[in-house]
Design a protein around this motif. Structure first.
Motif, PDB file in Angstrom:
ATOM      1  N   PRO A  20       0.512  -1.203  -0.202  1.00 49.90           N
ATOM      2  CA  PRO A  20      -0.485   0.054  -0.417  1.00 49.90           C
ATOM      3  C   PRO A  20       1.135   1.137   0.345  1.00 49.90           C
ATOM      4  N   LEU A  21       1.769   1.172   0.502  1.00 49.22           N
ATOM      5  CA  LEU A  21       2.690   2.560   0.822  1.00 49.22           C
ATOM      6  C   LEU A  21       3.412   2.899  -0.344  1.00 49.22           C
ATOM      7  N   TRP A  22       3.651   1.367  -1.525  1.00 50.99           N
ATOM      8  CA  TRP A  22       4.559   2.025  -3.129  1.00 50.99           C
ATOM      9  C   TRP A  22       3.368   2.393  -3.616  1.00 50.99           C
ATOM     10  N   GLY A  23       1.867   2.152  -3.472  1.00 48.96           N
ATOM     11  CA  GLY A  23       1.501   2.275  -4.235  1.00 48.96           C
ATOM     12  C   GLY A  23       0.614   3.546  -4.150  1.00 48.96           C
ATOM     13  N   ASP A  24       0.738   4.316  -2.751  1.00 49.65           N
ATOM     14  CA  ASP A  24       0.501   5.365  -1.983  1.00 49.65           C
ATOM     15  C   ASP A  24       1.371   6.609  -2.583  1.00 49.65           C
ATOM     16  N   CYS A  25       2.795   6.434  -2.626  1.00 46.31           N
ATOM     17  CA  CYS A  25       4.266   6.770  -3.963  1.00 46.31           C
ATOM     18  C   CYS A  25       3.766   7.308  -5.078  1.00 46.31           C
ATOM     19  N   MET A  28       1.406   9.168  -5.729  1.00 52.61           N
ATOM     20  CA  MET A  28       1.403  11.176  -4.912  1.00 52.61           C
ATOM     21  C   MET A  28       2.889  11.827  -6.156  1.00 52.61           C
ATOM     22  N   ALA A  29       3.908  10.750  -7.584  1.00 49.26           N
ATOM     23  CA  ALA A  29       5.034  10.897  -7.999  1.00 49.26           C
ATOM     24  C   ALA A  29       4.704  12.372  -9.005  1.00 49.26           C
ATOM     25  N   PRO A  30       3.635  11.682  -9.588  1.00 47.85           N
ATOM     26  CA  PRO A  30       2.746  12.690 -10.745  1.00 47.85           C
ATOM     27  C   PRO A  30       2.985  14.515  -9.815  1.00 47.85           C
ATOM     28  N   HIS A  31       2.426  14.775  -8.476  1.00 47.71           N
ATOM     29  CA  HIS A  31       1.730  15.896  -7.771  1.00 47.71           C
ATOM     30  C   HIS A  31       3.334  16.492  -7.720  1.00 47.71           C
TER      31      HIS A  31
END
Length: 69
Positions: A20-25, A28-31
């Motif tokens: 889930p942490l990898w998915g969150d990252c 968020m990366a494009p932001h």
């Protein structure tokens, strides 16, 4: 008799692991925009003033091996 019931050293992972942490990252990366690279230039030693290093830190650095650099 051996006590195999040891207290946990860290709280249990309630989120389900790193996935889930990898998915969150990834979401968020494009932001997050990386800052533009600035070509850093050397600073003249005459412009560096007011820097103090505690004696304890200086001794620590002096005691570190050089590794041939």
């Amino acid at each position: 008799m051996t006590n195999l019931d040891l207290p946990a050293t860290a709280p249990a992972d309630l989120e389900g692991g790193l996935a889930p942490l990898w998915g969150d990252c990834a979401r968020m990366a494009p932001h997050w925009a990386a800052p533009e690279k600035d070509a850093s230039r050397p600073v003249s030693p005459s412009l560096i003033h007011g820097v103090s290093v505690p004696a304890r830190s200086a001794r620590l650095l002096e005691a570190m091996p050089d590794y041939g650099n």
